[in-house]
Design a protein around this motif. Structure first.
Motif, PDB file in Angstrom:
ATOM      1  N   SER A  82       0.821  -1.217   0.000  1.00  0.00           N
ATOM      2  CA  SER A  82       0.000   0.000   0.000  1.00  0.00           C
ATOM      3  C   SER A  82       0.855   1.267   0.000  1.00  0.00           C
ATOM      4  CB  SER A  82      -0.948   0.002   1.199  1.00  0.00           C
ATOM      5  OG  SER A  82      -0.244   0.112   2.423  1.00  0.00           O
ATOM      6  N   VAL A  83       2.019   1.239   0.663  1.00  0.00           N
ATOM      7  CA  VAL A  83       2.909   2.411   0.642  1.00  0.00           C
ATOM      8  C   VAL A  83       3.458   2.629  -0.755  1.00  0.00           C
ATOM      9  CG1 VAL A  83       5.085   3.351   1.506  1.00  0.00           C
ATOM     10  CG2 VAL A  83       3.506   2.234   3.091  1.00  0.00           C
ATOM     11  N   ALA A  84       3.893   1.543  -1.402  1.00  0.00           N
ATOM     12  CA  ALA A  84       4.390   1.661  -2.777  1.00  0.00           C
ATOM     13  C   ALA A  84       3.289   2.155  -3.704  1.00  0.00           C
ATOM     14  CB  ALA A  84       4.925   0.308  -3.256  1.00  0.00           C
ATOM     15  N   LEU A  85       2.087   1.627  -3.512  1.00  0.00           N
ATOM     16  CA  LEU A  85       0.959   2.037  -4.359  1.00  0.00           C
ATOM     17  C   LEU A  85       0.679   3.525  -4.200  1.00  0.00           C
ATOM     18  CD1 LEU A  85      -1.384   1.321  -6.248  1.00  0.00           C
ATOM     19  CD2 LEU A  85      -2.738   0.785  -4.209  1.00  0.00           C
ATOM     20  N   LEU A  86       0.678   4.012  -2.983  1.00  0.00           N
ATOM     21  CA  LEU A  86       0.406   5.433  -2.755  1.00  0.00           C
ATOM     22  C   LEU A  86       1.452   6.295  -3.446  1.00  0.00           C
ATOM     23  CD1 LEU A  86      -1.502   7.393  -1.270  1.00  0.00           C
ATOM     24  CD2 LEU A  86       0.124   7.358   0.646  1.00  0.00           C
ATOM     25  N   SER A  87       2.711   5.902  -3.355  1.00  0.00           N
ATOM     26  CA  SER A  87       3.781   6.640  -4.027  1.00  0.00           C
ATOM     27  C   SER A  87       3.592   6.631  -5.545  1.00  0.00           C
ATOM     28  CB  SER A  87       5.137   6.023  -3.665  1.00  0.00           C
ATOM     29  OG  SER A  87       6.179   6.547  -4.460  1.00  0.00           O
ATOM     30  N   LEU A  88       3.231   5.478  -6.070  1.00  0.00           N
ATOM     31  CA  LEU A  88       3.035   5.355  -7.522  1.00  0.00           C
ATOM     32  C   LEU A  88       1.815   6.154  -7.978  1.00  0.00           C
ATOM     33  CD1 LEU A  88       3.833   1.559  -7.700  1.00  0.00           C
ATOM     34  CD2 LEU A  88       5.107   3.338  -8.920  1.00  0.00           C
ATOM     35  N   CYS A  89       0.771   6.199  -7.156  1.00  0.00           N
ATOM     36  CA  CYS A  89      -0.410   6.998  -7.499  1.00  0.00           C
ATOM     37  C   CYS A  89      -0.060   8.490  -7.513  1.00  0.00           C
ATOM     38  CB  CYS A  89      -1.534   6.729  -6.504  1.00  0.00           C
ATOM     39  SG  CYS A  89      -2.346   5.129  -6.723  1.00  0.00           S
ATOM     40  N   GLN A  90       0.770   8.904  -6.550  1.00  0.00           N
ATOM     41  CA  GLN A  90       1.204  10.303  -6.522  1.00  0.00           C
ATOM     42  C   GLN A  90       2.007  10.621  -7.787  1.00  0.00           C
ATOM     43  OE1 GLN A  90       4.824  11.289  -4.816  1.00  0.00           O
ATOM     44  NE2 GLN A  90       4.050  12.993  -3.553  1.00  0.00           N
ATOM     45  N   ARG A  91       2.898   9.699  -8.152  1.00  0.00           N
ATOM     46  CA  ARG A  91       3.722   9.901  -9.358  1.00  0.00           C
ATOM     47  C   ARG A  91       2.838  10.014 -10.593  1.00  0.00           C
ATOM     48  NH1 ARG A  91       8.826   6.172 -11.210  1.00  0.00           N
ATOM     49  NH2 ARG A  91       9.574   7.012  -9.237  1.00  0.00           N
TER      50      ARG A  91
END
Length: 453
Positions: free
Chosen positions: A33-42
């Motif tokens: 979920s942390v990686a996903l949030l970062s990727l969504c921000q990107r």
């Protein structure tokens, strides 16, 4: 490493409508979920006017200080990324106890409920979650162990709707491995935390991840990749089957909580596909499967194909299926006998409501609505009305209760049977729903038959 961001960017661009404005990201604090949030921000910052992400963390009220730690970590990650965070606190143990369900089920129901609530409050229609390829492999394997068919081999869908709410769950990581996600986090310098319960063999999914899959990997190190591929291929095959089933069900008569499937419904499917068609028909009628298992579906298939010795089948959830005249009818089961029709009169162009149905006569003289009498025939035709009703799929217990309209001289002026629109007898009386709550099985079949005239 470029493949993971590129895959997620492509998925989000395809799955999140540009007009969404904002979307929510489910954030547990774990690596996915942390990686996903970062990727969504990107992704959101990669082009103008893209929807912006907001994070949602559900505190389940269990695991004590560890759960509080998770919430704090989620706040820290969101602060680093500059993303708003919504935190909701629930008592999962209380719900599990009051509803007599497992902690896992209670947690899943609470999360889905909160997803819908917060999404609506934030005018968002998309929830992005971090299930990845390893999770998908566990899901497919678990479904196999339960005895699934093609539908279960799909695993989780990339997009699904939460209980017909209009809120969709999007899973852009399903084809990516956990190892890729961990590498990404290391590359971008973000930390994640681990839920200690993930290591407990108490839960079935944990046992699959900790014991079953590692054992299978000893025989084939690529087993997880193979399970992911099986999921992807099964999903494509299911989409093809779903399209065929949708075409077959165009001929069905649906009036929830009942559905009737005519003989031609089975022309586009065969074998186990018939059971899939019936399952989908049940969901359309009742809104849910309601405890159906493989045994019920196999029995339904035999009923539909005429292989069953019995013309009826009891289903979980106080439901039943019956086969008559090549039709298969599915609806609520009831021990209450449908009473004989009490005769009543309808005057020209004066609507009368009875048993949930509105009756309107275009005949110039008053007509009496009464039940069918044994041996009665359609005027100027051979063969009994009861036989015609059987061929039209009317269940046996309804045929002697079947209404018809007669004039003062005793002549049949109207009969609810599929006679073709050119028959004037069929046009004398029209019927429609007056009160859905009082519409019984007889009223349903009356409307079914007349809708096919």
């Amino acid at each position: 490493m470029n493949s993971l961001p590129a895959t997620v960017v492509s998925s989000l661009s395809r799955l999140i409508p540009a007009e969404s404005g904002r979307f929510l990201v489910a954030l547990s604090g774990g690596a996915d979920s942390v990686a996903l949030l970062s990727l969504c921000q990107r992704w959101a910052r990669g082009a103008e006017n893209r929807p912006i992400p907001e994070a949602l963390h559900v505190h389940h009220g269990i695991r004590g200080e560890e759960a509080n730690r998770d919430a704090r970590h989620c706040a820290k990650v969101c602060f680093q990324l500059g993303i708003p965070l919504h935190v909701v606190v629930e008592d999962v143990e209380k719900k599990a106890s009051s509803d007599s369900i497992s902690i896992e089920t209670a947690g899943r129901e609470i999360r889905r409920s909160r997803y819908v609530e917060i999404a609506r409050a934030r005018l968002a229609s998309i929830i992005v979650t971090g299930q990845h390829g390893d999770d998908q492999a566990e899901t497919v394997l678990g479904n196999l162990l339960r005895g699934c068919g093609l539908r279960g081999l799909r695993g989780m869908d990339p997009v699904s709707e939460i209980d017909s709410t209009g809120i969709k769950v999007v899973r852009p990581l399903l084809e990516l491995r956990k190892s890729e996600i961990l590498q990404y986090l290391e590359q971008v310098g973000l930390e994640s935390i681990e839920d200690s319960t993930n290591q407990l063999p108490l839960y079935r999914r944990n046992r699959l991840r900790l014991n079953t899959l590692p054992s299978l990997q000893e025989d084939n190190p690529d087993v997880i990749s193979h399970l992911i591929s099986i999921s992807s291929e099964s999903r494509r095959r299911w989409e093809i089957l779903q399209s065929r089933i949708d075409r077959c069900l165009q001929d069905a008569h649906l009036l929830p909580p009942r559905i009737s499937l005519p003989p031609q419904c089975w022309l586009g499917v065969e074998g186990p596909e018939i059971a899939d068609l019936l399952r989908i028909a049940i969901v359309r009628a009742f809104g849910e499967e309601g405890g159906l298992v493989r045994e019920h579906l196999n029995a339904l298939e035999k009923l539909a194909t005429g292989e069953s010795r019995s013309p009826s089948l009891q289903l979980p959830g106080a439901r039943k299926a019956i086969r008559c005249g090549g039709w298969v009818h599915i609806g609520p089961a009831s021990d209450t006998e449908i009473p004989l029709l009490e005769p009543f009169q309808i005057d020209p162009e004066s609507p009368v409501d009875s048993a949930g149905i509105r009756w309107i006569s275009s005949h110039p003289e008053p007509l009496t609505i009464r039940s069918l009498q044994q041996g009665e025939k359609i005027p100027d035709r051979s063969g009994s009305i009861e036989e015609m009703l059987r061929m039209g799929g009317v269940p046996p217990e309804l045929r002697q209760r079947w209404p018809l309209a007669v004039s003062d001289d005793g002549k049949i002026r109207w009969l609810a049977v599929d006679q073709g629109s050119s028959n004037e007898l069929a046009k004398t009386v029209s019927i429609s729903i007056a009160d859905h709550n009082h519409l019984d099985e007889l009223g349903y079949h009356l409307l079914r038959i007349t809708s096919h005239e």
